[in-house]
Design an enzyme around this catalytic site. Structure first.
Site: not given
Length: 332
Positions: A55, A57-58, A106, A111, A219
């Site tokens: 995802g 956002g990282h 990860k 994932d 998250h």
């Protein structure tokens, strides 16, 4: 909470387009169907290819680490949401030169599942894919979105080490073995004093005033406990105490990575690095290598993750190898 964004639904594709425009010599962004992904702009014939993702956002993880000496491709999903198998498969096809593809994943359920599906589809097309699972977070044994420990900031260290092995011409078995070895010798834990917030949305978790979340994920998942806020040295000490319990018996020389979560200033990170260096040294460890910066973030969370890797000669040599990416360059 405000961010620089247009339509939140376009956030990922627009930032990837900007990444390519800023670094056309390093990355190529694909933002149409079957979904967004990034590949290297240079040719790497005969080289084992590395793909990671998860995802968005990282950032700069993972797309910011595409380039010579690190990743060959990255597949970001929507904010905090795994990419589906189709763009992962498209990225595998795009980067494979016949030597095979190593997927660095990860440990989050979505994932793991979607990368495995993509690998199976690629295998049906004759592309060899290996997996390396990152589960470096020592804060919790199981957590929201995972079966087992989460993959957090240590992911970046594994990507760098695996990238060095691929760049020097190791075959897929050797690249996979070294990346797995690195993943088994890195341990991380984090703390936050302010939650992150999604573009156009709310905070990722609630944190009362004058409190800290010890053992954060990336998250917005709950950590180990909400505690009264403490000094920076005391926060780092709690992280160090947990991490050293996990280090292997042969650990002596360390790579210490102090990672910012998105809203943490560089001055704060170096203050925390000073504390980690002093505390680990006092326990008899030698700090051989260091990294300080915001490389694996959680939107605009204010906090820090400490990652410690127990080095050996193979890991040190791979860490010291050169790389050049939009977010991290090492001259070797």
């Amino acid at each position: 909470m405000t961010h620089l964004h247009n339509n939140p639904a376009d956030f990922v594709t627009e930032y990837l387009t900007g990444l390519q425009l800023a670094h056309p010599d390093l990355v190529v962004a694909k933002v149409q169907d079957p979904g967004p992904y990034v590949t290297r702009a240079d040719h790497h014939d005969g080289e084992v290819a590395l793909i990671s993702g998860g995802g968005a956002g990282h950032e700069p993880l993972h797309a910011g680490f595409v380039g010579p000496g690190m990743l060959h491709g990255a597949v970001p999903g929507p904010i905090f949401t795994s990419p589906p198998p189709d763009p992962i498969l498209a990225a595998i096809r795009a980067v494979d030169t016949g030597a095979g593809v190593v997927l660095i994943v990860k440990n989050y359920t979505g994932d793991v599942m979607n990368f495995e599906i993509a690998a199976e589809l690629a295998a049906a097309e004759g592309i060899t894919c290996h997996h390396v699972l990152i589960a470096d977070d020592v804060a919790v044994a199981d957590s929201t979105y995972t079966a087992g420990r989460r993959g957090v900031a240590g992911t970046m260290l594994v990507e760098k080490i695996a990238g060095a092995a691929a760049a020097r011409g190791d075959d897929i078995h050797a690249v996979t073995q070294l990346a797995t070895h690195a993943a088994q010798r890195v341990f991380s834990m984090g703390v936050a004093t302010q939650a992150g917030s999604r573009p156009g949305g709310d905070e990722t978790f609630h944190l009362p005033a004058n409190a800290m979340e010890m053992g954060i994920g990336i998250h917005g998942e709950p950590g180990r406990a909400q505690l009264p806020i403490a000094s920076a040295d005391a926060q780092v000490e709690q992280l160090v105490d947990q991490i050293v319990c996990e280090l292997p018996a042969d650990a002596n020389e360390l790579l210490v990575f102090v990672n910012g979560m998105g809203a943490t200033t560089s001055a704060e990170l170096y203050l925390c690095y000073r504390a980690a260096h002093e505390q680990l040294s006092a326990r008899g460890y030698t700090i051989e290598r260091s990294l300080v910066g915001s490389y694996v973030t959680s939107l605009d969370m204010h906090g820090v993750q400490l990652s410690v890797m127990a080095l050996d000669e193979r890991l040190r040599d791979a860490w010291d190898a050169p790389c050049r990416t939009p977010a991290y360059t090492h001259v070797g």
